[in-house]
Motif scaffolding. Structure first.
Motif, PDB file in Angstrom:
ATOM      1  N   LYS A 117      -6.889   3.216   4.482  1.00  0.00           N
ATOM      2  CA  LYS A 117      -8.344   3.176   4.650  1.00  0.00           C
ATOM      3  C   LYS A 117      -9.063   4.068   3.636  1.00  0.00           C
ATOM      4  O   LYS A 117      -9.885   4.907   3.993  1.00  0.00           O
ATOM      5  CB  LYS A 117      -8.720   3.568   6.077  1.00  0.00           C
ATOM      6  N   GLY A 118      -8.729   3.904   2.389  1.00  0.00           N
ATOM      7  CA  GLY A 118      -9.419   4.625   1.327  1.00  0.00           C
ATOM      8  C   GLY A 118      -8.925   6.027   1.075  1.00  0.00           C
ATOM      9  O   GLY A 118      -9.442   6.726   0.203  1.00  0.00           O
ATOM     10  N   VAL A 119      -7.919   6.473   1.808  1.00  0.00           N
ATOM     11  CA  VAL A 119      -7.357   7.809   1.608  1.00  0.00           C
ATOM     12  C   VAL A 119      -5.991   7.674   0.954  1.00  0.00           C
ATOM     13  O   VAL A 119      -5.099   7.019   1.497  1.00  0.00           O
ATOM     14  CB  VAL A 119      -7.231   8.576   2.942  1.00  0.00           C
ATOM     15  N   ASN A 120      -5.830   8.256  -0.216  1.00  0.00           N
ATOM     16  CA  ASN A 120      -4.538   8.260  -0.894  1.00  0.00           C
ATOM     17  C   ASN A 120      -3.764   9.514  -0.494  1.00  0.00           C
ATOM     18  O   ASN A 120      -4.346  10.597  -0.365  1.00  0.00           O
ATOM     19  CB  ASN A 120      -4.718   8.260  -2.418  1.00  0.00           C
ATOM     20  N   TYR A 121      -2.469   9.380  -0.335  1.00  0.00           N
ATOM     21  CA  TYR A 121      -1.677  10.532   0.060  1.00  0.00           C
ATOM     22  C   TYR A 121      -0.355  10.554  -0.695  1.00  0.00           C
ATOM     23  O   TYR A 121       0.136   9.527  -1.164  1.00  0.00           O
ATOM     24  CB  TYR A 121      -1.414  10.527   1.580  1.00  0.00           C
ATOM     25  N   GLN A 148       4.035   7.729  -1.768  1.00  0.00           N
ATOM     26  CA  GLN A 148       2.624   7.658  -2.120  1.00  0.00           C
ATOM     27  C   GLN A 148       2.043   6.416  -1.477  1.00  0.00           C
ATOM     28  O   GLN A 148       2.635   5.330  -1.554  1.00  0.00           O
ATOM     29  CB  GLN A 148       2.417   7.590  -3.628  1.00  0.00           C
ATOM     30  N   ASN A 190       0.816  -1.211   0.000  1.00  0.00           N
ATOM     31  CA  ASN A 190       0.000   0.000   0.000  1.00  0.00           C
ATOM     32  C   ASN A 190       0.849   1.259   0.000  1.00  0.00           C
ATOM     33  O   ASN A 190       0.425   2.313   0.489  1.00  0.00           O
ATOM     34  CB  ASN A 190      -0.923   0.019   1.224  1.00  0.00           C
ATOM     35  N   GLN A 192      -9.603  16.414  -3.200  1.00  0.00           N
ATOM     36  CA  GLN A 192      -8.156  16.493  -3.024  1.00  0.00           C
ATOM     37  C   GLN A 192      -7.770  17.817  -2.384  1.00  0.00           C
ATOM     38  O   GLN A 192      -8.302  18.873  -2.746  1.00  0.00           O
ATOM     39  CB  GLN A 192      -7.439  16.369  -4.379  1.00  0.00           C
ATOM     40  N   PHE A 237      -9.376  11.511  -1.523  1.00  0.00           N
ATOM     41  CA  PHE A 237     -10.224  10.391  -1.112  1.00  0.00           C
ATOM     42  C   PHE A 237     -11.566  10.518  -1.809  1.00  0.00           C
ATOM     43  O   PHE A 237     -11.874  11.543  -2.436  1.00  0.00           O
ATOM     44  CB  PHE A 237     -10.411  10.380   0.412  1.00  0.00           C
ATOM     45  N   TYR A 252      -0.536   5.325  -7.257  1.00  0.00           N
ATOM     46  CA  TYR A 252      -1.618   6.056  -6.617  1.00  0.00           C
ATOM     47  C   TYR A 252      -1.581   7.492  -7.097  1.00  0.00           C
ATOM     48  O   TYR A 252      -0.721   8.250  -6.697  1.00  0.00           O
ATOM     49  CB  TYR A 252      -1.478   5.994  -5.090  1.00  0.00           C
ATOM     50  N   TRP A 272     -14.767  12.565  -5.705  1.00  0.00           N
ATOM     51  CA  TRP A 272     -13.308  12.637  -5.520  1.00  0.00           C
ATOM     52  C   TRP A 272     -12.972  13.996  -4.950  1.00  0.00           C
ATOM     53  O   TRP A 272     -13.487  15.022  -5.400  1.00  0.00           O
ATOM     54  CB  TRP A 272     -12.621  12.423  -6.864  1.00  0.00           C
ATOM     55  N   LYS A 301      -1.743   4.556   0.659  1.00  0.00           N
ATOM     56  CA  LYS A 301      -3.176   4.488   0.841  1.00  0.00           C
ATOM     57  C   LYS A 301      -3.470   3.943   2.224  1.00  0.00           C
ATOM     58  O   LYS A 301      -2.945   2.888   2.610  1.00  0.00           O
ATOM     59  CB  LYS A 301      -3.801   3.597  -0.238  1.00  0.00           C
TER      60      LYS A 301
END
Length: 629
Positions: A338-342, A334, A293, A382, A373, A628, A380, A336
């Motif tokens: 719990k459903g949050v990409n960073y 990069q 991840n 950001q 997210f 991601y 979506w 992820k």
């Protein structure tokens, strides 16, 4: 894909939020003026290479907003990476023949690609030829020169302006799936503008006499470059890539400015000749590793440039030499959770300038943080924060002084300093099957930016750039798009956007604000093999220093016919509007309003014939992992 011939058509028909596509001009712009970087299978590409991709060969389009330092130290706002099928045999030849019966305007192009097993060879040519007989510039300007005030009105007269540009590129690509990629591109750009300048009558608002101002210029340049890219896949989801680019820019420009009282009595003549030579090399190395991840990228890049300019101003020679180096290191994470990409991007930049015996050395920290997210299905969101360095241009750093006309002087400043730009943005998008809606709120702050200032010296107006107090802008931008609305053999796409912005500039000598409204829209309607497209953009622009830059209008519409590898277009530019662009200087000591016009661009009729020859194609699907984004 059915109604698209090239990537520009496909991106326009997909109605991707935050992107505005000028199909006629083959340009892609973002909603917030940031640059768009185009790539093919992860490799930076030229417009000619991008245009040569058939839409039907595209597997997918990856759009990365606020991509981080991995994609460049500059202001890269969006990366568009098209992933194409890998051809293992055969090839294609593209021919593009545009023609305008109402003016001399041509932009022909041709390219050929040959594939054999792991290798692909490419040859690309594109040109731009324009010869306008009816262009002019109108000005209304004031000069408060101490105890003397001059109100000068410039009435533009028709002047011939001609330019021709030619690009010739050769590429070689060697690709082995899950092993390595080698891409070599040798590009050449030739520009020649033999007829430039302006003709105008200059009136003193208090007198009936006028001065005829004639500016005649010509400019030539040749820019060859060699771009070598290599990427190696390693074990355990690792890879390493190298990119090295060497560029040579040779320029020659000549300008003569004359003023004649009542067209007969000589008042002034200013001759400026400049021979320039610039050599640069740019390189980067990037290591990447993908975990379950999380993905990690780390790298370094370096830019080294040497420039030598020789000036001959009214037979007085001057030389200027510049040494510039920029080095940076960075690391991108990069992931992820719990459903949050960073994305967390950390970097540092060293900027070095030297002209003659004067040198400047600066160190800057360049972090970027991005999180996105899905707040709901098809939604979506950001948020992004970044700190970016901004480096003064070479033309600003030179110590050379040039006289513009009898009242104005342009002076360089070698004491300029690199500065930081702070950028915050919040985006939201809803992306349904046929409807998409997006919103952008953005604030950008430039700390001690390099901006202009004006002052009086010996009854002359001098323009020079300085590190000023700040520049900032806040904007709101919203887009509504409908795509692939179908009934029977009909299909319809449409997009409308509105942008609102406020700009502030501040220095010890001035404090200005400016409000901006931007409206744009595009639509395309298809019936079987026939299509209609319309693109409009009005408003926009920005305030920088003491100058408000007016954005260029866009208004074109046309009909298309597509049948297999044949594409025919007929359309018109600016059928109802005048073509113009301009600026307004809001300086207290020298306010100016300026508009440039090109009569030939109004109601300009365009025809284009494009054909693609394909032979012996065989495809192998490209195995490429998406990160991601």
């Amino acid at each position: 894909v059915k109604h698209s011939y090239d990537p520009y058509d496909l991106i326009a028909n997909m109605q991707i939020p935050n992107l505005f596509v000028d199909r006629m001009g083959k340009k892609i712009e973002t909603d917030s003026r940031t640059s768009v970087q185009i790539r093919i299978n992860g490799i930076k590409a030229s417009q000619d290479e991008f245009l040569a991709i058939p839409a039907k060969d595209i597997e997918r389009i990856e759009v990365i907003d606020n991509p981080g330092i991995k994609y460049g130290d500059g202001d890269v706002g969006t990366v568009i990476d098209i992933v194409v099928k890998r051809n293992t045999a055969g090839g294609l030849v593209n021919v593009n023949l545009p023609y305008s019966p109402t003016t001399i305007l041509m932009s022909p192009s041709a390219n050929a690609k040959l594939n054999y097993k792991k290798s692909q060879w490419g040859l690309y040519y594109s040109g731009f030829i324009r010869d306008s007989e009816k262009s002019w510039t109108d000005k209304d300007e004031w000069f408060h020169l101490g105890d003397k005030t001059i109100h000068r009105i410039q009435e533009g007269m028709y002047k011939r302006n001609a330019i021709n540009m030619h690009n010739l590129s050769m590429t070689y690509n060697l690709f082995t799936p899950d092993n390595y990629t080698l891409n070599i591109a040798f590009r050449n750009e030739i520009q020649n503008a033999p007829h430039g300048g302006t003709n105008a009558k200059l009136y003193d608002a208090e007198s009936l006499d006028y001065t005829l101002a004639q500016s005649v210029s010509d400019r030539k340049s040749y820019t060859p470059s060699l771009d070598v890219y290599f990427k190696k896949q390693l074990k355990n989801n690792q890879d390493i890539q190298f990119n090295l680019v060497g560029t040579l820019i040779e320029t020659e420009s000549n300008k003569t400015y004359n003023e004649l009282l009542n067209e007969t009595v000589p008042l002034a003549q200013i001759q400026t000749n400049v021979d320039g030579s610039k050599k640069s090399i740019w390189g980067e190395a990037i290591y990447s590793k993908a975990f379950k991840n999380l993905s990690l990228s780390a790298g370094a890049r370096h830019y080294q440039m040497y420039a030598n300019n020789e000036y001959l101003i009214n037979d007085v020679p001057t030389k200027a030499s510049m040494n510039q180096a920029n080095s940076s290191v960075f690391m991108d994470l990069q992931g992820k959770i719990k459903g949050v990409n960073y994305l967390l991007s950390l970097g540092g930049t060293r900027a070095f300038f030297k002209e003659g015996s004067q040198a400047n050395d600066y160190y800057l920290f360049t972090p970027t943080f991005r999180v996105n997210f899905a707040p709901h299905k098809r939604g979506w969101m950001q948020y992004m924060f970044s700190m970016k360095p901004s480096i003064p241009s070479l033309s600003s750093l030179t110590s050379v002084e040039q006289q513009i006309d009898t009242l104005q002087i342009q002076r360089g400043n070698p004491n300029l300093k690199t500065y930081q730009v702070y950028d915050n943005s919040l985006r939201y998008a809803y992306n349904g099957n046929h409807l998409s809606v997006s919103f952008l709120i953005r604030h950008e702050y430039h700390d001690n930016p390099v901006m202009e200032e004006y002052f009086i010296e010996y009854d002359k107006l001098v323009r020079m750039e300085q590190n000023q107090t700040y520049y900032q802008y806040a904007e709101f931008y919203s887009t509504l798009a409908l795509r692939n609305i179908k009934w029977g053999d009909w299909s319809w796409n449409a997009q409308a956007a509105i942008g609102l912005a406020r700009h502030w500039t501040k220095s010890p000598l001035y404090n200005h604000t400016h409000n901006v409204l931007l409206l744009s829209g595009s639509t395309s309607l298809y019936y079987k093999k026939l299509g209609y497209s319309l693109s409009i953009r009005e408003g926009g622009g920005l305030l920088w220093g003491e100058t408000i830059l007016k954005a260029e209008r866009v208004f074109n519409m046309g009909l298309t016919y597509t049948h297999k590898n044949l594409y025919i277009y007929g359309g018109i530019n600016f059928p109802f509007w005048k073509y113009r662009n301009g600026s307004e200087r809001v300086s207290k000591i020298a306010p100016v309003t300026l508009w440039n016009y090109i009569k030939d661009a109004e109601r300009q009729v365009n025809f284009t014939l494009r054909y693609r020859f394909e032979f012996g194609k065989a495809f192998k699907e490209r195995n490429r992992k998406a990160g991601y984004s």
